[in-house]
Design an enzyme around this catalytic site. Structure first.
Site, PDB file in Angstrom:
ATOM      1  N   LYS A 187       7.442 -14.216 -22.596  1.00  0.00           N
ATOM      2  CA  LYS A 187       8.070 -12.958 -22.163  1.00  0.00           C
ATOM      3  C   LYS A 187       8.921 -12.374 -23.290  1.00  0.00           C
ATOM      4  O   LYS A 187       8.838 -11.198 -23.593  1.00  0.00           O
ATOM      5  CB  LYS A 187       8.964 -13.162 -20.925  1.00  0.00           C
ATOM      6  N   GLU A 206       6.397 -19.998 -20.608  1.00  0.00           N
ATOM      7  CA  GLU A 206       6.260 -18.658 -20.031  1.00  0.00           C
ATOM      8  C   GLU A 206       7.451 -17.783 -20.435  1.00  0.00           C
ATOM      9  O   GLU A 206       7.292 -16.603 -20.787  1.00  0.00           O
ATOM     10  CB  GLU A 206       6.130 -18.766 -18.506  1.00  0.00           C
ATOM     11  N   LYS A 208      -2.854  -4.336 -20.453  1.00  0.00           N
ATOM     12  CA  LYS A 208      -2.648  -5.023 -19.169  1.00  0.00           C
ATOM     13  C   LYS A 208      -3.842  -5.892 -18.798  1.00  0.00           C
ATOM     14  O   LYS A 208      -3.690  -6.989 -18.297  1.00  0.00           O
ATOM     15  CB  LYS A 208      -2.382  -3.991 -18.070  1.00  0.00           C
ATOM     16  N   ARG A 223       0.414   3.416  -8.458  1.00  0.00           N
ATOM     17  CA  ARG A 223       0.591   2.029  -8.058  1.00  0.00           C
ATOM     18  C   ARG A 223      -0.739   1.307  -7.857  1.00  0.00           C
ATOM     19  O   ARG A 223      -0.770   0.095  -7.678  1.00  0.00           O
ATOM     20  CB  ARG A 223       1.386   1.964  -6.754  1.00  0.00           C
ATOM     21  N   HIS A 253      10.163 -34.236 -33.682  1.00  0.00           N
ATOM     22  CA  HIS A 253       8.904 -34.545 -34.371  1.00  0.00           C
ATOM     23  C   HIS A 253       8.437 -33.368 -35.218  1.00  0.00           C
ATOM     24  O   HIS A 253       7.276 -33.317 -35.608  1.00  0.00           O
ATOM     25  CB  HIS A 253       7.835 -34.960 -33.357  1.00  0.00           C
ATOM     26  N   CYS A 260       0.846  -1.186   0.000  1.00  0.00           N
ATOM     27  CA  CYS A 260       0.000   0.000   0.000  1.00  0.00           C
ATOM     28  C   CYS A 260       0.880   1.235   0.000  1.00  0.00           C
ATOM     29  O   CYS A 260       2.093   1.151   0.113  1.00  0.00           O
ATOM     30  CB  CYS A 260      -0.862   0.020   1.245  1.00  0.00           C
ATOM     31  N   ASN A 272       1.370  -1.246   6.276  1.00  0.00           N
ATOM     32  CA  ASN A 272       1.599  -1.857   4.981  1.00  0.00           C
ATOM     33  C   ASN A 272       2.147  -3.242   5.263  1.00  0.00           C
ATOM     34  O   ASN A 272       3.083  -3.366   6.051  1.00  0.00           O
ATOM     35  CB  ASN A 272       2.651  -0.987   4.266  1.00  0.00           C
ATOM     36  N   GLY A 273       1.578  -4.284   4.690  1.00  0.00           N
ATOM     37  CA  GLY A 273       2.132  -5.612   4.898  1.00  0.00           C
ATOM     38  C   GLY A 273       1.170  -6.553   5.587  1.00  0.00           C
ATOM     39  O   GLY A 273      -0.033  -6.291   5.667  1.00  0.00           O
ATOM     40  N   GLU A 326       6.693 -11.096 -26.204  1.00  0.00           N
ATOM     41  CA  GLU A 326       5.871  -9.900 -26.009  1.00  0.00           C
ATOM     42  C   GLU A 326       6.669  -8.637 -25.730  1.00  0.00           C
ATOM     43  O   GLU A 326       6.251  -7.564 -26.149  1.00  0.00           O
ATOM     44  CB  GLU A 326       4.773 -10.124 -24.954  1.00  0.00           C
ATOM     45  N   TRP A 330      -4.364  -1.056  -0.885  1.00  0.00           N
ATOM     46  CA  TRP A 330      -4.602  -1.949  -2.023  1.00  0.00           C
ATOM     47  C   TRP A 330      -4.961  -3.271  -1.393  1.00  0.00           C
ATOM     48  O   TRP A 330      -4.101  -4.030  -0.978  1.00  0.00           O
ATOM     49  CB  TRP A 330      -3.332  -2.044  -2.865  1.00  0.00           C
TER      50      TRP A 330
HETATM   51  C1  F6R Z   1       1.565 -11.815 -20.337  1.00  0.00           C
HETATM   52  C2  F6R Z   1       0.339 -11.392 -19.678  1.00  0.00           C
HETATM   53  C3  F6R Z   1      -0.951 -11.922 -20.186  1.00  0.00           C
HETATM   54  C4  F6R Z   1      -1.924 -12.191 -19.031  1.00  0.00           C
HETATM   55  C5  F6R Z   1      -3.296 -12.596 -19.552  1.00  0.00           C
HETATM   56  C6  F6R Z   1      -4.254 -12.925 -18.433  1.00  0.00           C
HETATM   57  O1  F6R Z   1       2.700 -11.264 -19.744  1.00  0.00           O
HETATM   58  O2  F6R Z   1       0.364 -10.620 -18.763  1.00  0.00           O
HETATM   59  O3  F6R Z   1      -0.767 -13.079 -20.948  1.00  0.00           O
HETATM   60  O4  F6R Z   1      -1.383 -13.179 -18.225  1.00  0.00           O
HETATM   61  O5  F6R Z   1      -3.833 -11.571 -20.344  1.00  0.00           O
HETATM   62  O6  F6R Z   1      -4.460 -11.825 -17.611  1.00  0.00           O
HETATM   63  P1  F6R Z   1      -5.052 -11.975 -16.169  1.00  0.00           P
HETATM   64  O7  F6R Z   1      -4.066 -12.760 -15.359  1.00  0.00           O
HETATM   65  O8  F6R Z   1      -5.215 -10.580 -15.671  1.00  0.00           O
HETATM   66  O9  F6R Z   1      -6.347 -12.721 -16.276  1.00  0.00           O
END
Ligand code: F6R
Length: 613
Positions: free
Chosen positions: A489, A485, A608, A30, A508, A5, A104-105, A492, A78
């Site tokens: 990264k 994963e 996001k 944040r 294959h 927070c 916070n925490g 993207e 938060w």
């Molecule tokens: C990749 C990324 C996305 C999310 C996906 C699901 O770095 O952030 O692939 O993981 O859009 O989003 P949430 O977790 O918010 O449902």
């Protein structure tokens, strides 16, 4: 509970309420869901203003002019537990209304302390752990101790990861801040002192700061700060001058949020596990289903998108390998239109950082309409998925700002590990060494910390391989899931084409893509399959490809076999070893993207929170 927070506090000649309100605004980026201020204005009463929602709601209480006050503390919350309501917003009072506290925490042993205080007649207004800390400090203070000594005593008694700021109406010339793991920074001005959880809140007022260390208590007056340890002995500190601009400060001095969030991961591990591992070496999960439900479930369907889906793949590995519990993992978009087979005894698990992803939400509603039990693993409290699931386990990772998810993935994967251990406990499964795995979890934070020092090596590798036109990500078992994963990264944030698959699948088909210059990253943390992987490595090299292997630091078998090797600190659990290997690979994606001049925090075409189909 409230990790990550915003904290602010001020004493000095300016209008303190205006200062702390401004400081909260500077922490707004944040994310938060409620906010509050406590101040003194010379009438021996603590005044409190708090509101759920955005700062504009709190600001409405100040519309007729802010009160005169030289001392105020403020908080933006938060939520991770407990709804974002006026009541749960900070500050909280002690029993006697003598002190106000923001926090916070997470306090792990608050239930035990609360029971003790209730037996003494204390009455609590909220469900928060914060109020327990306020009462504990208030009790010491009422016995005649100074505010700082009361805080020291309380901190000695509490366990967890937290930072507090406290003011007392009986000692209006000071306020006190304490830190145990959550960030806390003191700012020193001319005839004024202040505190905040993050540098941007301090910058307009001073550039001279003191970073408060763990287990330290700071007493702030207009004349400066006195820092002591928990026994009251003076603790040396070194003020430093911050020369960051506001933008750099928001990122904690890092160039991008993505890098900041990668570096936050040891703290995220701590926050995620806080209160969930008990002294007896068992997992404690509150607010999940009752035991008979866990006995009854005969199948798990994990439903998620993107990075959260990748965490789900790790979850399947764990639930099937450890618990022999049949588990499927679905992309939410496929699930909702796929006419899924769902039985009464199945459990649907939704993993989502934002809790707002449209496809995941629609899949959740589909399950609910079929009366299937639902469990969310969610980061944002109060989000749609968190609200609509029957039960939720919060990942407690704090706000994630970079579009590319890093710390949320680690937290999601840890929650899955906790869940698997919890089910094993309920089912009393012989052969699963819960205590040993819990110990491994306890050590994970420090191993994660040690991973961060790999960064210079990773940066060099990024420089060496930045020109690779195609990067393979390969592994077996849990390493294969982490490989997916890691590939996402790089794709993207650095816009580098990737090819990810279990290593055994290479010949294959995908092997056809290997040519001189192709880079293949091998996740090799699992000793059981390392020999098999070594033959895959040779298949790549025979075609002119370069190999970067990520293994554990107790393995020497790949030294000299691959062109480059990164080693993460080894633990007992193969699951956690694989999870740890994501850290250097997140860094690798970051540094390649940086070298390629990409918009790291906001990659092209991506958002996001994907709230449309
Ligand atoms: C990749 C990324 C996305 C999310 C996906 C699901 O770095 O952030 O692939 O993981 O859009 O989003 P949430 O977790 O918010 O449902």
């Amino acid at each position: 509970m409230a990790p990550m927070c915003g904290i602010a506090g001020y004493i000095g000649p300016r209008k303190a309420v205006d200062v702390v309100f401004d400081q909260l605004k500077r922490l707004e980026y944040r994310g938060y869901d409620s906010a509050g201020i406590a101040y003194l204005n010379g009438d021996s009463t603590i005044h409190v203003l708090k509101r759920a929602g955005k700062l504009t709601e709190l600001g409405k209480l100040l519309e007729d002019g802010s009160p005169d006050s030289g001392l105020a503390i403020a908080h933006s919350r938060w939520a991770t537990h407990g709804a974002p309501t006026d009541l749960n917003a900070h500050p909280h009072f002690d029993q006697f209304g003598d002190i106000a506290l923001i926090h916070n925490g997470i306090i792990e042993n608050y239930l035990e302390v609360k029971a003790e205080l209730m037996a003494e007649g204390h009455v609590f207004r909220s469900e928060t752990d914060t109020e327990v800390a306020a009462h504990l400090i208030g009790r010491e203070h009422a016995s005649g101790l100074t505010l700082e000594e009361s805080v020291r005593r309380a901190v000695r008694r509490l366990r967890g990861a937290f930072a507090f700021v406290v003011l007392s109406r009986r000692e209006p010339e000071k306020f006190v801040a304490a830190r145990n793991a959550s960030p806390l920074i003191v700012g020193l001005g001319e005839g004024e002192s202040m505190v905040a959880s993050d540098v941007p809140a301090l910058l307009p007022y001073t550039r001279k700061v003191v970073i408060i260390e763990d287990d330290r208590v700071a007493m702030l007056t207009r004349d400066g700060v006195v820092v002591t340890d928990l026994e009251g002995r003076p603790a040396p500190y070194e003020p430093m001058t911050i020369d960051w601009d506001v933008e750099a400060a928001e990122k904690g001095g890092y160039e991008h949020f993505m890098l900041k969030e990668i570096h936050e991961q040891p703290l995220v591990v701590r926050q995620c596990l806080a209160g969930r591992l008990d002294e007896a070496g068992r997992v404690r999960l509150e607010q999940v289903f009752s035991d008979h439900v866990w006995q009854e479930i005969d199948r798990v369907n994990i439903i998620a998108c993107g990075t959260a889906y990748h965490a789900g793949l790790l979850g399947k590995y764990l639930l099937e390998m450890m618990l022999r519990l049949p588990t499927d993992v679905f992309y939410s978009s496929e699930f909702r239109y796929g006419d899924p087979l769902l039985s009464d005894r199945s459990l649907a698990v939704f993993i989502s950082q934002s809790g707002e992803t449209a496809d995941s939400l629609a899949a959740l509603r589909l399950c609910k309409s079929r009366r299937i039990r639902t469990l969310g693993i969610v980061n944002v409290v109060g989000s749609s998925i968190a609200r609509e699931c029957d039960r939720v386990l919060f990942t407690q990772a704090g706000p994630e700002i970079s579009v590319a998810s890093t710390k949320a993935y680690v937290a999601q994967s840890l929650v899955l590990q906790l869940l698997a251990l919890y089910i094993a406990q309920v089912r009393e499964m012989p052969g699963i060494r819960v205590g040993e795995l819990v110990q491994d979890l306890r050590e994970f934070e420090s191993r994660m910390d040690r991973c961060l020092i790999l960064e210079p090596q990773v940066q060099e590798l990024a420089e060496r391989f930045v020109g690779a036109p195609l990067v393979f990500f390969l592994g077996r078992n849990a390493d294969a899931h982490v490989a997916r994963e890691a590939a996402l990264k790089l794709k993207e944030v650095a816009y580098v084409p990737t090819q990810e698959s279990p290593a055994g699948e290479l010949k294959h088909g995908p092997l056809a893509l290997i040519e001189p210059g192709t880079l293949a990253v091998f996740g090799a943390t699992d000793p059981e399959v390392r020999e098999k992987l070594a033959s895959n490595i040779r298949e790549v090299q025979a075609r002119g490809g370069f190999v970067l292997a990520v293994t554990t630091d107790d393995d020497t078998s790949l030294d000299g076999v691959s062109e480059a090797v990164i080693k993460v600190p080894a633990g007992r659990s193969s699951y956690l070893n694989a999870l740890l290997s994501v850290v250097p690979l997140q860094m690798f994606a970051y540094h390649v993207a940086r070298l390629r001049g990409c918009e790291i925090d906001q990659p092209r075409n991506l958002a996001k929170s994907v709230t449309v189909e």
